[in-house]
Write a protein that holds these residues in place. Structure first.
Motif, PDB file in Angstrom:
ATOM      1  N   THR A   1       0.827  -1.206   0.000  1.00  0.00           N
ATOM      2  CA  THR A   1       0.000   0.000   0.000  1.00  0.00           C
ATOM      3  C   THR A   1       0.863   1.259   0.000  1.00  0.00           C
ATOM      4  O   THR A   1       0.615   2.193  -0.767  1.00  0.00           O
ATOM      5  CB  THR A   1      -0.950   0.005   1.212  1.00  0.00           C
ATOM      6  N   LEU A   2       1.888   1.276   0.844  1.00  0.00           N
ATOM      7  CA  LEU A   2       2.768   2.450   0.882  1.00  0.00           C
ATOM      8  C   LEU A   2       3.596   2.564  -0.389  1.00  0.00           C
ATOM      9  O   LEU A   2       3.806   3.666  -0.903  1.00  0.00           O
ATOM     10  CB  LEU A   2       3.661   2.391   2.118  1.00  0.00           C
ATOM     11  N   ALA A   3       4.055   1.428  -0.918  1.00  0.00           N
ATOM     12  CA  ALA A   3       4.840   1.462  -2.152  1.00  0.00           C
ATOM     13  C   ALA A   3       3.988   1.856  -3.349  1.00  0.00           C
ATOM     14  O   ALA A   3       4.487   2.464  -4.302  1.00  0.00           O
ATOM     15  CB  ALA A   3       5.488   0.100  -2.394  1.00  0.00           C
ATOM     16  N   ALA A   4       2.706   1.541  -3.305  1.00  0.00           N
ATOM     17  CA  ALA A   4       1.801   1.907  -4.405  1.00  0.00           C
ATOM     18  C   ALA A   4       1.468   3.392  -4.383  1.00  0.00           C
ATOM     19  O   ALA A   4       0.814   3.894  -5.291  1.00  0.00           O
ATOM     20  CB  ALA A   4       0.527   1.075  -4.326  1.00  0.00           C
TER      21      ALA A   4
ATOM     22  N   LEU B   1      -4.227   4.685   3.669  1.00  0.00           N
ATOM     23  CA  LEU B   1      -4.405   3.753   4.794  1.00  0.00           C
ATOM     24  C   LEU B   1      -5.705   4.057   5.533  1.00  0.00           C
ATOM     25  O   LEU B   1      -6.493   3.151   5.838  1.00  0.00           O
ATOM     26  CB  LEU B   1      -3.235   3.852   5.771  1.00  0.00           C
ATOM     27  N   LEU B   2      -5.925   5.336   5.811  1.00  0.00           N
ATOM     28  CA  LEU B   2      -7.138   5.735   6.525  1.00  0.00           C
ATOM     29  C   LEU B   2      -8.391   5.422   5.715  1.00  0.00           C
ATOM     30  O   LEU B   2      -9.399   4.962   6.261  1.00  0.00           O
ATOM     31  CB  LEU B   2      -7.098   7.223   6.875  1.00  0.00           C
ATOM     32  N   ARG B   3      -8.338   5.654   4.413  1.00  0.00           N
ATOM     33  CA  ARG B   3      -9.480   5.379   3.548  1.00  0.00           C
ATOM     34  C   ARG B   3      -9.805   3.883   3.539  1.00  0.00           C
ATOM     35  O   ARG B   3     -10.958   3.492   3.648  1.00  0.00           O
ATOM     36  CB  ARG B   3      -9.198   5.890   2.137  1.00  0.00           C
ATOM     37  N   MET B   4      -8.777   3.073   3.450  1.00  0.00           N
ATOM     38  CA  MET B   4      -8.990   1.624   3.445  1.00  0.00           C
ATOM     39  C   MET B   4      -9.577   1.155   4.769  1.00  0.00           C
ATOM     40  O   MET B   4     -10.460   0.299   4.799  1.00  0.00           O
ATOM     41  CB  MET B   4      -7.684   0.887   3.153  1.00  0.00           C
ATOM     42  N   LEU B   5      -9.100   1.716   5.865  1.00  0.00           N
ATOM     43  CA  LEU B   5      -9.631   1.341   7.174  1.00  0.00           C
ATOM     44  C   LEU B   5     -11.054   1.847   7.373  1.00  0.00           C
ATOM     45  O   LEU B   5     -11.906   1.148   7.914  1.00  0.00           O
ATOM     46  CB  LEU B   5      -8.722   1.870   8.289  1.00  0.00           C
ATOM     47  N   ARG B   6     -11.319   3.047   6.930  1.00  0.00           N
ATOM     48  CA  ARG B   6     -12.651   3.644   7.114  1.00  0.00           C
ATOM     49  C   ARG B   6     -13.702   2.929   6.282  1.00  0.00           C
ATOM     50  O   ARG B   6     -14.779   2.597   6.766  1.00  0.00           O
ATOM     51  CB  ARG B   6     -12.615   5.123   6.734  1.00  0.00           C
ATOM     52  N   ASP B   7     -13.380   2.704   5.019  1.00  0.00           N
ATOM     53  CA  ASP B   7     -14.357   2.108   4.107  1.00  0.00           C
ATOM     54  C   ASP B   7     -14.454   0.602   4.266  1.00  0.00           C
ATOM     55  O   ASP B   7     -15.342  -0.011   3.692  1.00  0.00           O
ATOM     56  CB  ASP B   7     -14.002   2.436   2.655  1.00  0.00           C
ATOM     57  N   GLU B   8     -13.514   0.046   5.016  1.00  0.00           N
ATOM     58  CA  GLU B   8     -13.425  -1.401   5.161  1.00  0.00           C
ATOM     59  C   GLU B   8     -13.463  -2.068   3.792  1.00  0.00           C
ATOM     60  O   GLU B   8     -14.099  -3.092   3.582  1.00  0.00           O
ATOM     61  CB  GLU B   8     -14.518  -1.931   6.080  1.00  0.00           C
ATOM     62  N   ALA B   9     -12.804  -1.402   2.864  1.00  0.00           N
ATOM     63  CA  ALA B   9     -12.757  -1.905   1.497  1.00  0.00           C
ATOM     64  C   ALA B   9     -11.995  -3.214   1.449  1.00  0.00           C
ATOM     65  O   ALA B   9     -11.099  -3.466   2.246  1.00  0.00           O
ATOM     66  CB  ALA B   9     -12.066  -0.871   0.599  1.00  0.00           C
ATOM     67  N   THR B  10     -12.364  -4.016   0.532  1.00  0.00           N
ATOM     68  CA  THR B  10     -11.637  -5.248   0.323  1.00  0.00           C
ATOM     69  C   THR B  10     -10.283  -4.884  -0.266  1.00  0.00           C
ATOM     70  O   THR B  10     -10.206  -4.142  -1.238  1.00  0.00           O
ATOM     71  CB  THR B  10     -12.396  -6.176  -0.644  1.00  0.00           C
ATOM     72  N   TYR B  11      -9.254  -5.405   0.331  1.00  0.00           N
ATOM     73  CA  TYR B  11      -7.904  -5.104  -0.123  1.00  0.00           C
ATOM     74  C   TYR B  11      -7.632  -5.869  -1.397  1.00  0.00           C
ATOM     75  O   TYR B  11      -7.768  -7.099  -1.441  1.00  0.00           O
ATOM     76  CB  TYR B  11      -6.904  -5.470   0.973  1.00  0.00           C
ATOM     77  N   ASP B  12      -7.264  -5.180  -2.454  1.00  0.00           N
ATOM     78  CA  ASP B  12      -6.964  -5.810  -3.730  1.00  0.00           C
ATOM     79  C   ASP B  12      -5.447  -5.946  -3.851  1.00  0.00           C
ATOM     80  O   ASP B  12      -4.760  -5.031  -4.298  1.00  0.00           O
ATOM     81  CB  ASP B  12      -7.530  -4.968  -4.870  1.00  0.00           C
ATOM     82  N   ALA B  13      -4.953  -7.109  -3.449  1.00  0.00           N
ATOM     83  CA  ALA B  13      -3.508  -7.339  -3.416  1.00  0.00           C
ATOM     84  C   ALA B  13      -2.903  -7.301  -4.818  1.00  0.00           C
ATOM     85  O   ALA B  13      -1.792  -6.805  -5.000  1.00  0.00           O
ATOM     86  CB  ALA B  13      -3.199  -8.664  -2.741  1.00  0.00           C
ATOM     87  N   ALA B  14      -3.614  -7.808  -5.809  1.00  0.00           N
ATOM     88  CA  ALA B  14      -3.072  -7.830  -7.170  1.00  0.00           C
ATOM     89  C   ALA B  14      -2.859  -6.405  -7.694  1.00  0.00           C
ATOM     90  O   ALA B  14      -1.811  -6.102  -8.274  1.00  0.00           O
ATOM     91  CB  ALA B  14      -4.010  -8.607  -8.091  1.00  0.00           C
ATOM     92  N   GLU B  15      -3.849  -5.552  -7.479  1.00  0.00           N
ATOM     93  CA  GLU B  15      -3.722  -4.160  -7.918  1.00  0.00           C
ATOM     94  C   GLU B  15      -2.587  -3.461  -7.181  1.00  0.00           C
ATOM     95  O   GLU B  15      -1.772  -2.761  -7.785  1.00  0.00           O
ATOM     96  CB  GLU B  15      -5.025  -3.416  -7.664  1.00  0.00           C
TER      97      GLU B  15
END
Length: 141
Positions: A99-102, A109-123
């Protein structure tokens, strides 16, 4: 010898013994036990997390180059320990590196935690590889 001399003769060695006992190094077993207790406490209460806790966890879960990269970004972007700890609990250490390298940074980080979005590892892997190819070349060596 007066009573004051006797008191001093007894008090000084006692004080030295107490000081030594307080500063003596703990055994490796007790250090591991205390570290495990600390980790359990922080897992239950993420607000207690410090950057030291995060660093211990990253050092245990990541190659040294990746942990160093994360801490460079943490320092640059002033990411707080609680956010890092919660992200690590939810997504894992490798996801934090990606995430940081992307280029998502603190706001990502905050957006992913807030939205509880599914983490897309491939992207994240594709974006991180394009943004920081040297970081992932180190992983293959």
């Amino acid at each position: 010898m007066t009573s004051l001399d006797t008191l001093i003769a007894l008090a000084v060695p006692a004080a030295l013994l107490i000081a030594y006992a307080a500063t003596a190094t703990a055994s490796p077993r007790s250090l591991r036990r205390e570290a495990a207790r600390r980790a359990d406490r922080v897992h239950r209460h993420p607000a207690l997390a410090t950057l030291g806790d995060v660093q211990l966890r990253l050092d245990a879960e990541l190659p040294a180059g990746h942990a160093g990269f994360v801490f460079e970004r943490v320092a640059t972007q002033r990411i707080d320990a609680r956010t890092l700890w919660v992200f690590l609990d939810r997504f894992g250490a490798e996801a934090l590196v990606l995430t940081l390298a992307a280029g998502h940074g603190y706001a990502g980080l905050l957006r992913m935690l807030r939205d509880e979005a599914t983490y897309d590892a491939a992207e994240a892997r594709v974006l991180a590889g394009l943004s920081e190819p040297w970081l992932f070349d180190l992983a293959t060596i």
